[in-house]
Motif scaffolding. Sequence first.
Motif, PDB file in Angstrom:
ATOM      1  N   ALA A   1      -4.403   1.948   8.074  1.00 25.09           N
ATOM      2  CA  ALA A   1      -3.502   1.841   9.224  1.00 25.09           C
ATOM      3  C   ALA A   1      -2.941   0.431   9.351  1.00 25.09           C
ATOM      4  CB  ALA A   1      -4.246   2.236  10.501  1.00 25.09           C
ATOM      5  N   LEU A   2      -3.783  -0.558   9.081  1.00 27.50           N
ATOM      6  CA  LEU A   2      -3.333  -1.948   9.145  1.00 27.50           C
ATOM      7  C   LEU A   2      -2.237  -2.194   8.111  1.00 27.50           C
ATOM      8  CD1 LEU A   2      -4.093  -4.490  10.772  1.00 27.50           C
ATOM      9  CD2 LEU A   2      -5.682  -5.078   8.931  1.00 27.50           C
ATOM     10  N   ARG A   3      -2.423  -1.644   6.914  1.00 27.91           N
ATOM     11  CA  ARG A   3      -1.397  -1.801   5.889  1.00 27.91           C
ATOM     12  C   ARG A   3      -0.107  -1.097   6.303  1.00 27.91           C
ATOM     13  NH1 ARG A   3      -0.685  -2.915   0.424  1.00 27.91           N
ATOM     14  NH2 ARG A   3       1.262  -1.991  -0.310  1.00 27.91           N
ATOM     15  N   ALA A   4      -0.221   0.103   6.876  1.00 33.11           N
ATOM     16  CA  ALA A   4       0.976   0.822   7.311  1.00 33.11           C
ATOM     17  C   ALA A   4       1.763  -0.009   8.317  1.00 33.11           C
ATOM     18  CB  ALA A   4       0.591   2.170   7.909  1.00 33.11           C
ATOM     19  N   ALA A   5       1.060  -0.654   9.231  1.00 32.64           N
ATOM     20  CA  ALA A   5       1.726  -1.509  10.215  1.00 32.64           C
ATOM     21  C   ALA A   5       2.370  -2.712   9.539  1.00 32.64           C
ATOM     22  CB  ALA A   5       0.721  -1.962  11.264  1.00 32.64           C
ATOM     23  N   ALA A   6       1.674  -3.296   8.556  1.00 30.68           N
ATOM     24  CA  ALA A   6       2.231  -4.442   7.834  1.00 30.68           C
ATOM     25  C   ALA A   6       3.462  -4.042   7.033  1.00 30.68           C
ATOM     26  CB  ALA A   6       1.164  -5.044   6.915  1.00 30.68           C
ATOM     27  N   ASP A   7       3.396  -2.901   6.369  1.00 32.06           N
ATOM     28  CA  ASP A   7       4.518  -2.439   5.545  1.00 32.06           C
ATOM     29  C   ASP A   7       5.766  -2.167   6.373  1.00 32.06           C
ATOM     30  OD1 ASP A   7       3.284  -2.606   3.081  1.00 32.06           O
ATOM     31  OD2 ASP A   7       2.720  -0.490   2.998  1.00 32.06           O
TER      32      ASP A   7
END
Length: 352
Positions: free
Chosen positions: A40-46
């Motif tokens: 989820a953190l990566r999705a937000a970063a992307d």
Amino acid sequence: MPHDENQPAGDRSATAAEEGLRRSAAFLIDEALGFVFPAALRAAADTGVADALANGPATPAELAATTGTDARNLYRVLRLLATRNVVAEDEHGRFTLTETGQALRSDVPYSARNAVRMLTDRTFWLPAERMAHCLTEGTTAFDGVFGIPFFDHFARDEETAAVFHVGMAAMSDPENAVIAAAYDFPETGTVVDVGGGHGGLLLEVLRRNPGLEGVLYDRAHVLAGHRLDGDKEIAGRWSTAEGDFFAAVPAGDVHLLKRITHDWDDDQCVTLLSHCRRVVHPGGRILVLDAVVPRDNAPHQAKTLDLMMMASLTGRERTEADFAELLGRAGLRLSRILPTPTVLSVVEAVSV
């Protein structure tokens, strides 16, 4: 839990054991779901959600319009991030970026956005899923997933290499100034940053020590992104040198190896450290800047990084005893270990 005094002691013991096992199962299942949070953190970063929240609270619909995402699914991601205080939801359904989540923005000093994207990149994510292979075969899982070793893959895939080098710089930037301040460098001489990437650490060392000169040593494609050019404080006191540190390193009074030795196995590290020993000036120092794994059961980032290394590379995080043995094999002596405010320590070595 109340129990029947007339219940046989053996039955009560069995009930307590079963309750303990239920708690154990619940804990382990919850932990096994832990991988979803970094996803989820990566999705937000992307998708740049943190940048969209920079101007204040917004609803998922407003954020979705800004980021080009689906509002309902974005809400679901934000709801999970809120459980770790990266964002916070108010009573009106609006989300705010918390103090904890600020470094997820791309426009702030010490932004962690690119570091998050690197650490959750498929080059680390996919081998981690095959960690059992490391246990049964005693080798990295990376080669089996990608067909070639880690750094060979990067040499072939420019896009992945860029994610790695930019991510490493983002991971290192918050550390560099405090690490440079943690060590008493000589007043004059030459500092060689071996495998120094974009030069963030060397920049901070030269800023703090105006009598020093520096050499940033790395592969040509890495040096192309260095950041030493635009700083007037260090003008005229630095140069770059291209090369392979397994073949040779430039001479100097202090050699820095930040987050280098943990990438490589012991034999490769001995080769690198031996090169440094041969060219370090008399009375010079070799500084290995890596995590030192504590010998206890407490959580420590080095223990997590160690398994990431195991899955994707041939290296490992090391204890103090590991470093002493490794340095000894290279004709060096571990003279002291200096902790820093970061997860890294300064492992100081001198020639025997």
